[in-house]
Design a protein around this motif. Sequence first.
Motif, short mmCIF file in Angstrom:
data_model
loop_
_atom_site.label_atom_id
_atom_site.label_comp_id
_atom_site.label_asym_id
_atom_site.label_seq_id
_atom_site.Cartn_x
_atom_site.Cartn_y
_atom_site.Cartn_z
N VAL A 201 -5.41 -2.49 -0.60
CA VAL A 201 -4.73 -3.77 -0.75
C VAL A 201 -5.37 -4.77 0.20
CG1 VAL A 201 -2.51 -4.95 -0.69
CG2 VAL A 201 -2.61 -2.53 -1.30
N ALA A 202 -5.73 -5.94 -0.33
CA ALA A 202 -6.39 -6.97 0.47
C ALA A 202 -5.54 -8.23 0.52
CB ALA A 202 -7.77 -7.28 -0.09
N LEU A 203 -5.25 -8.70 1.72
CA LEU A 203 -4.45 -9.91 1.90
C LEU A 203 -5.23 -11.14 1.45
CD1 LEU A 203 -1.86 -11.23 2.96
CD2 LEU A 203 -2.93 -11.28 5.23
N ASP A 204 -6.51 -11.20 1.77
CA ASP A 204 -7.30 -12.40 1.46
C ASP A 204 -7.45 -12.67 -0.02
OD1 ASP A 204 -8.94 -10.14 1.33
OD2 ASP A 204 -10.75 -11.26 1.87
N LYS B 247 0.83 -1.21 0.00
CA LYS B 247 0.00 0.00 0.00
C LYS B 247 0.86 1.26 0.00
CE LYS B 247 -3.75 2.14 2.68
NZ LYS B 247 -4.78 2.28 1.65
N LYS B 248 1.88 1.30 0.85
CA LYS B 248 2.77 2.47 0.91
C LYS B 248 3.52 2.66 -0.40
CE LYS B 248 3.56 2.52 5.87
NZ LYS B 248 4.52 2.26 6.95
N ALA B 249 3.99 1.57 -0.99
CA ALA B 249 4.72 1.68 -2.26
C ALA B 249 3.82 2.27 -3.35
CB ALA B 249 5.23 0.30 -2.68
N LEU B 250 2.58 1.83 -3.39
CA LEU B 250 1.66 2.35 -4.40
C LEU B 250 1.29 3.81 -4.12
CD1 LEU B 250 -0.57 -0.80 -4.80
CD2 LEU B 250 0.86 0.23 -6.58
N GLU B 251 1.00 4.12 -2.86
CA GLU B 251 0.59 5.48 -2.53
C GLU B 251 1.70 6.49 -2.73
OE1 GLU B 251 -0.99 4.95 1.43
OE2 GLU B 251 -3.02 4.65 0.65
N ALA C 77 -4.60 -5.53 -5.25
CA ALA C 77 -4.51 -4.10 -4.97
C ALA C 77 -5.39 -3.38 -5.98
CB ALA C 77 -3.08 -3.62 -5.09
N HIS C 78 -6.31 -2.59 -5.47
CA HIS C 78 -7.18 -1.77 -6.32
C HIS C 78 -6.65 -0.34 -6.24
CE1 HIS C 78 -10.00 -5.07 -6.80
NE2 HIS C 78 -9.83 -5.30 -5.50
N VAL C 79 -6.22 0.18 -7.37
CA VAL C 79 -5.52 1.46 -7.39
C VAL C 79 -6.27 2.46 -8.26
CG1 VAL C 79 -3.31 2.59 -7.79
CG2 VAL C 79 -3.37 0.15 -7.22
N THR C 80 -6.46 3.66 -7.71
CA THR C 80 -7.02 4.78 -8.47
C THR C 80 -5.89 5.76 -8.72
OG1 THR C 80 -9.15 4.48 -7.36
CG2 THR C 80 -8.78 6.58 -8.49
N TYR C 81 -5.72 6.13 -9.99
CA TYR C 81 -4.57 6.96 -10.35
C TYR C 81 -4.91 7.90 -11.50
CZ TYR C 81 -4.13 3.71 -14.25
OH TYR C 81 -4.39 2.97 -15.38
N ASP C 82 -4.07 8.90 -11.65
CA ASP C 82 -4.18 9.88 -12.73
C ASP C 82 -3.36 9.35 -13.91
OD1 ASP C 82 -4.00 12.02 -14.48
OD2 ASP C 82 -3.50 13.48 -12.92
N ALA C 83 -4.04 9.00 -14.98
CA ALA C 83 -3.38 8.40 -16.15
C ALA C 83 -2.42 9.37 -16.83
CB ALA C 83 -4.43 7.91 -17.15
N ALA C 84 -2.53 10.64 -16.56
CA ALA C 84 -1.60 11.62 -17.12
C ALA C 84 -0.26 11.61 -16.38
CB ALA C 84 -2.21 13.01 -17.10
N ARG C 85 -0.25 11.02 -15.17
CA ARG C 85 0.96 11.05 -14.35
C ARG C 85 1.61 9.69 -14.12
NH1 ARG C 85 -0.97 14.20 -9.28
NH2 ARG C 85 1.17 13.82 -8.61
N THR D 179 1.24 5.05 -15.05
CA THR D 179 0.65 3.97 -15.85
C THR D 179 0.64 2.69 -15.02
OG1 THR D 179 2.77 3.22 -16.70
CG2 THR D 179 1.64 4.95 -17.97
N PRO D 180 -0.16 1.71 -15.42
CA PRO D 180 -0.12 0.42 -14.72
C PRO D 180 1.27 -0.21 -14.71
CG PRO D 180 -2.13 0.57 -16.00
CD PRO D 180 -1.27 1.77 -16.37
N VAL D 181 2.05 0.01 -15.73
CA VAL D 181 3.42 -0.52 -15.77
C VAL D 181 4.25 0.09 -14.65
CG1 VAL D 181 5.54 -0.61 -17.13
CG2 VAL D 181 3.34 -1.04 -18.23
N ARG D 182 4.12 1.37 -14.43
CA ARG D 182 4.85 2.03 -13.35
C ARG D 182 4.35 1.55 -11.98
NH1 ARG D 182 4.93 8.11 -15.75
NH2 ARG D 182 6.51 7.77 -17.34
N LEU D 183 3.05 1.29 -11.87
CA LEU D 183 2.50 0.78 -10.61
C LEU D 183 3.05 -0.61 -10.31
CD1 LEU D 183 -1.19 1.97 -11.03
CD2 LEU D 183 0.65 3.08 -9.73
N ARG D 184 3.13 -1.44 -11.34
CA ARG D 184 3.73 -2.77 -11.18
C ARG D 184 5.17 -2.65 -10.71
NH1 ARG D 184 1.64 -7.32 -14.38
NH2 ARG D 184 3.79 -8.04 -14.34
N ALA D 185 5.91 -1.73 -11.31
CA ALA D 185 7.31 -1.54 -10.94
C ALA D 185 7.43 -1.10 -9.48
CB ALA D 185 7.95 -0.51 -11.87
N ALA D 186 6.52 -0.27 -9.00
CA ALA D 186 6.57 0.17 -7.61
C ALA D 186 6.37 -1.01 -6.66
CB ALA D 186 5.50 1.23 -7.36
N VAL D 187 5.45 -1.90 -7.01
CA VAL D 187 5.20 -3.10 -6.19
C VAL D 187 6.42 -4.01 -6.23
CG1 VAL D 187 3.78 -5.18 -5.96
CG2 VAL D 187 2.70 -2.97 -6.44
#
Length: 69
Positions: free
Chosen positions: A35-38, A21-25, A42-50, A52-60
């Motif tokens: 983020v749900a353990l069970d 959660k911290k990495a994504l935020e 991770a359900h992420v809301t983001y600004d597509a101008a800033r 991408t899902p690829v960058r979010l994956r990299a953060a995780v």
Amino acid sequence: METTTLKIEGMTCNGCVSAVKKALERSDGVSSADVALDTGEAHVTYDAARTTPVRLRAAVEDAGYDVAA
């Protein structure tokens, strides 16, 4: 705002959930991350101008967890 769901592999406890959660935020453009353990998701809301899902994956992955394709 856009939303995406990432399937996180390797989370085994609430500490893992917190780390993901911290990495994504900390990612530029993310407004929320739930983020749900069970479900291992991770359900992420983001600004597509800033970011991408690829960058979010990299953060995780930088936090030490895998993201399923």
